[in-house]
Design a protein around this motif. Sequence first.
Motif, PDB file in Angstrom:
ATOM      1  N   ASP A   1       1.887  -1.190   2.754  1.00 19.54           N
ATOM      2  CA  ASP A   1       1.494  -2.591   2.634  1.00 19.54           C
ATOM      3  C   ASP A   1       0.040  -2.802   3.041  1.00 19.54           C
ATOM      4  N   HIS A   2      -0.801  -1.785   2.825  1.00 23.43           N
ATOM      5  CA  HIS A   2      -2.234  -1.944   3.039  1.00 23.43           C
ATOM      6  C   HIS A   2      -2.983  -1.187   1.949  1.00 23.43           C
ATOM      7  N   ILE A   3      -4.236  -1.555   1.735  1.00 18.70           N
ATOM      8  CA  ILE A   3      -5.027  -1.000   0.644  1.00 18.70           C
ATOM      9  C   ILE A   3      -5.265   0.490   0.873  1.00 18.70           C
ATOM     10  N   PRO A   4      -4.976   1.339  -0.113  1.00 14.61           N
ATOM     11  CA  PRO A   4      -5.248   2.774   0.047  1.00 14.61           C
ATOM     12  C   PRO A   4      -6.742   3.027   0.207  1.00 14.61           C
ATOM     13  N   ASN A   5      -7.075   4.066   0.917  1.00 12.95           N
ATOM     14  CA  ASN A   5      -8.471   4.486   1.020  1.00 12.95           C
ATOM     15  C   ASN A   5      -8.950   4.984  -0.335  1.00 12.95           C
ATOM     16  N   PRO A   6     -10.254   4.881  -0.609  1.00 14.59           N
ATOM     17  CA  PRO A   6     -10.760   5.347  -1.906  1.00 14.59           C
ATOM     18  C   PRO A   6     -10.375   6.801  -2.178  1.00 14.59           C
ATOM     19  N   GLY A   7      -9.748   7.035  -3.321  1.00 15.84           N
ATOM     20  CA  GLY A   7      -9.365   8.387  -3.699  1.00 15.84           C
ATOM     21  C   GLY A   7      -8.116   8.913  -3.009  1.00 15.84           C
ATOM     22  N   GLN A   8      -7.457   8.079  -2.178  1.00 13.86           N
ATOM     23  CA  GLN A   8      -6.281   8.542  -1.448  1.00 13.86           C
ATOM     24  C   GLN A   8      -5.097   8.758  -2.390  1.00 13.86           C
ATOM     25  N   ARG A   9      -4.441   9.899  -2.257  1.00 14.05           N
ATOM     26  CA  ARG A   9      -3.247  10.191  -3.050  1.00 14.05           C
ATOM     27  C   ARG A   9      -2.012   9.875  -2.205  1.00 14.05           C
ATOM     28  N   LEU A  10      -1.164   8.964  -2.697  1.00 16.64           N
ATOM     29  CA  LEU A  10       0.002   8.516  -1.956  1.00 16.64           C
ATOM     30  C   LEU A  10       1.245   9.284  -2.380  1.00 16.64           C
TER      31      LEU A  10
ATOM     32  N   LEU B   1     -18.540   9.223 -10.564  1.00 16.79           N
ATOM     33  CA  LEU B   1     -18.204   8.045  -9.780  1.00 16.79           C
ATOM     34  C   LEU B   1     -18.285   6.775 -10.611  1.00 16.79           C
ATOM     35  N   PRO B   2     -17.146   6.251 -11.071  1.00 16.34           N
ATOM     36  CA  PRO B   2     -17.174   4.937 -11.712  1.00 16.34           C
ATOM     37  C   PRO B   2     -17.556   3.874 -10.688  1.00 16.34           C
ATOM     38  N   ASN B   3     -18.304   2.865 -11.103  1.00 18.54           N
ATOM     39  CA  ASN B   3     -18.750   1.844 -10.155  1.00 18.54           C
ATOM     40  C   ASN B   3     -18.163   0.472 -10.459  1.00 18.54           C
ATOM     41  N   HIS B   4     -17.054   0.437 -11.175  1.00 17.26           N
ATOM     42  CA  HIS B   4     -16.394  -0.823 -11.528  1.00 17.26           C
ATOM     43  C   HIS B   4     -15.548  -1.277 -10.344  1.00 17.26           C
ATOM     44  N   ALA B   5     -15.986  -2.328  -9.652  1.00 10.27           N
ATOM     45  CA  ALA B   5     -15.260  -2.834  -8.492  1.00 10.27           C
ATOM     46  C   ALA B   5     -14.006  -3.589  -8.935  1.00 10.27           C
ATOM     47  N   TYR B   6     -13.136  -3.857  -7.981  1.00  8.71           N
ATOM     48  CA  TYR B   6     -11.921  -4.628  -8.246  1.00  8.71           C
ATOM     49  C   TYR B   6     -11.525  -5.360  -6.974  1.00  8.71           C
ATOM     50  N   THR B   7     -10.706  -6.407  -7.120  1.00 12.44           N
ATOM     51  CA  THR B   7     -10.193  -7.114  -5.955  1.00 12.44           C
ATOM     52  C   THR B   7      -8.740  -6.718  -5.743  1.00 12.44           C
ATOM     53  N   ALA B   8      -8.286  -6.797  -4.502  1.00 10.33           N
ATOM     54  CA  ALA B   8      -6.939  -6.336  -4.159  1.00 10.33           C
ATOM     55  C   ALA B   8      -6.228  -7.343  -3.282  1.00 10.33           C
ATOM     56  N   THR B   9      -4.982  -7.659  -3.649  1.00 10.74           N
ATOM     57  CA  THR B   9      -4.093  -8.459  -2.821  1.00 10.74           C
ATOM     58  C   THR B   9      -2.750  -7.749  -2.732  1.00 10.74           C
ATOM     59  N   ILE B  10      -1.964  -8.097  -1.722  1.00  8.18           N
ATOM     60  CA  ILE B  10      -0.700  -7.410  -1.458  1.00  8.18           C
ATOM     61  C   ILE B  10       0.398  -8.422  -1.198  1.00  8.18           C
ATOM     62  N   CYS B  11       1.562  -8.169  -1.763  1.00  6.55           N
ATOM     63  CA  CYS B  11       2.766  -8.905  -1.388  1.00  6.55           C
ATOM     64  C   CYS B  11       3.392  -8.151  -0.218  1.00  6.55           C
ATOM     65  N   HIS B  12       3.443  -8.769   0.931  1.00  5.35           N
ATOM     66  CA  HIS B  12       3.911  -8.083   2.145  1.00  5.35           C
ATOM     67  C   HIS B  12       5.427  -8.086   2.280  1.00  5.35           C
ATOM     68  N   THR B  13       6.131  -8.525   1.251  1.00  6.38           N
ATOM     69  CA  THR B  13       7.591  -8.455   1.246  1.00  6.38           C
ATOM     70  C   THR B  13       8.017  -7.113   0.668  1.00  6.38           C
ATOM     71  N   PRO B  14       8.792  -6.311   1.385  1.00  6.20           N
ATOM     72  CA  PRO B  14       9.244  -5.020   0.843  1.00  6.20           C
ATOM     73  C   PRO B  14      10.387  -5.211  -0.154  1.00  6.20           C
ATOM     74  N   PHE B  15      10.394  -4.376  -1.189  1.00  9.81           N
ATOM     75  CA  PHE B  15      11.443  -4.421  -2.209  1.00  9.81           C
ATOM     76  C   PHE B  15      12.100  -3.047  -2.321  1.00  9.81           C
ATOM     77  N   PRO B  16      13.422  -2.986  -2.500  1.00  7.75           N
ATOM     78  CA  PRO B  16      14.095  -1.692  -2.625  1.00  7.75           C
ATOM     79  C   PRO B  16      13.677  -0.971  -3.900  1.00  7.75           C
ATOM     80  N   THR B  17      13.556   0.334  -3.801  1.00  5.16           N
ATOM     81  CA  THR B  17      13.046   1.144  -4.906  1.00  5.16           C
ATOM     82  C   THR B  17      14.116   1.466  -5.944  1.00  5.16           C
TER      83      THR B  17
END
Length: 538
Positions: free
Chosen positions: A420-429, A481-497
């Motif tokens: 529920d937080h923004i991944p670091n740049p290039g982070q593989r989850l 390195l692409p330089n196209h920025a983006y905005t990020a928001t998160i829904c902090h409600t967890p949902f079952p997978t």
Amino acid sequence: MTITMAVGLLSLPTELICYILILLNPRDVSHCAMTCNTFLVAVRNSVEIQYKLEIYAQGLISTETATTKSDSISSKMRSFKKLASMWQSDFHANIIFETAVATAIPHALGIPPPIQSVKCGLWWTHLASKKFCVQDCRTNTKLSRTWSENDWLPDFDAFDPLQDLIVIFSSPHSFTVTNAEQDHRIFSVEFRLGSSHCPHPDAVCAYLECKHSFAAPGYYRAVFARQPIIRGDRIFVFYRMGDKNDSSSSGMFIQVINWRKGYAYNHFLCQPHSHVYVVDGQKIVVINSEGAIYLYTLHGLDGPPQCRITYHLPKCLHLRNIHVRGHPSFHGTPAHPELMPSYVPCLESQIMVLIFSLAGQDAILVVNMAIFSDVALHSDMPIEIPWSDWGPRYTCYFPHHISHHISVFGSKMAYALPQDHIPNPGQRLEGLSTEGYFYVHIWDFNKRVIARSEYINDPKSPDLLICKPGPMPGSFGEDILPNHAYTATICHTPFPTRGSSLFLEQDRLTLTWAQQNEISIQVISSVQTEAETTYVVY
């Protein structure tokens, strides 16, 4: 004697200056406002001009109808700003609709959920009980329907709720060609109303045969390459054609059907294992595994597809197992005007997400659809564009996992991630656990919104979290390195997978879960949190 006097533009009454300015396109209005104080004051004090500039800033197009034309500009501005504020701050899920659709046959655990679609607040799928189900997920559920599939093959159909159109295809088959000079029927189509299954009244004919031209006699086999696609008056059917006794195909072909006027034409399109994406009724994108994206356009009623632009990918990107997520089509005359959104994203404000395998790992490439707009088609001759001239400006690269669901609407991408937080740049989850939960991230790649947030301080607007993607690994150790920025928001409600799917629309997010005997549906809207977010650039 008649005396004429020259009147300067700036000496005209303010009302007349505003009338002239509103005839210009938004970019020219902005340029005029920067030239002198007279224009600036006129632009700032005109509600009509501000409304026009606001729509442009959000990258939207008004679909104004006879009903909305009577609304005041102030009323339109209020509703528009409410819509524009959606998904701009972190939020918790606010359920605005919830239901369950019985499947009759239990859904087996471990089996992927059935293919589902959502558009204009309507959800539909093919149930295992041989039924085609449409669920209206709006407040008024009058368009919900369930139909038996006994009279058509469920694997070959296309549905557009906006035009109340369902197109039913007969299966292509194997056949013998003895006379290559004649066109041969390979499949047929029917055009019906989605609400009643009666013949569609807007179609010249309810039934149409689609034929194919052959270069030589022989034994042939036709196979649909993907689900047919409806784009307004046109239906695109992609199929592979090859020798009946040979597993290989000679190529991918396209049938372009005008369902309203009742005609169809077939053409060769590309190599058999390319991936295709239909932009609109005139443009087709072809993506191959050798590192290129091709833009084709159709000309005239029966003209063949012509390759206009080739966008080269970097050498490190030899795409495998390609999947594409893109914006739904709102082309065509709506049979249910209430389903049409008041605003739809223009092509320059849409994205296409390429999901692919790279060196044994999954990745995604977010592509700005501005490269496929009419502005890009400035030459009648085919042109080739190297990656360095378009990639860094119009793309974003992210590591990916196949379990992370993606849905696209306009410039926004809903992304199911395990944190529920923004991944670091290039982070593989890591992948999502079937017994775990996910959080919905909504990333917006709208350049106009980002530029406005960076340079205009509007205390009435919520702060946006502006991010930059990580580097794309190069083939020789260098970073692209692409330089196209983006905005990020998160829904902090967890949902079952388990058994989950997600679908993003302009003002809502639909989530579904395939369970034992039913498919549960939840529609959520955003609720802003009290915590404020400040500008952050990664």
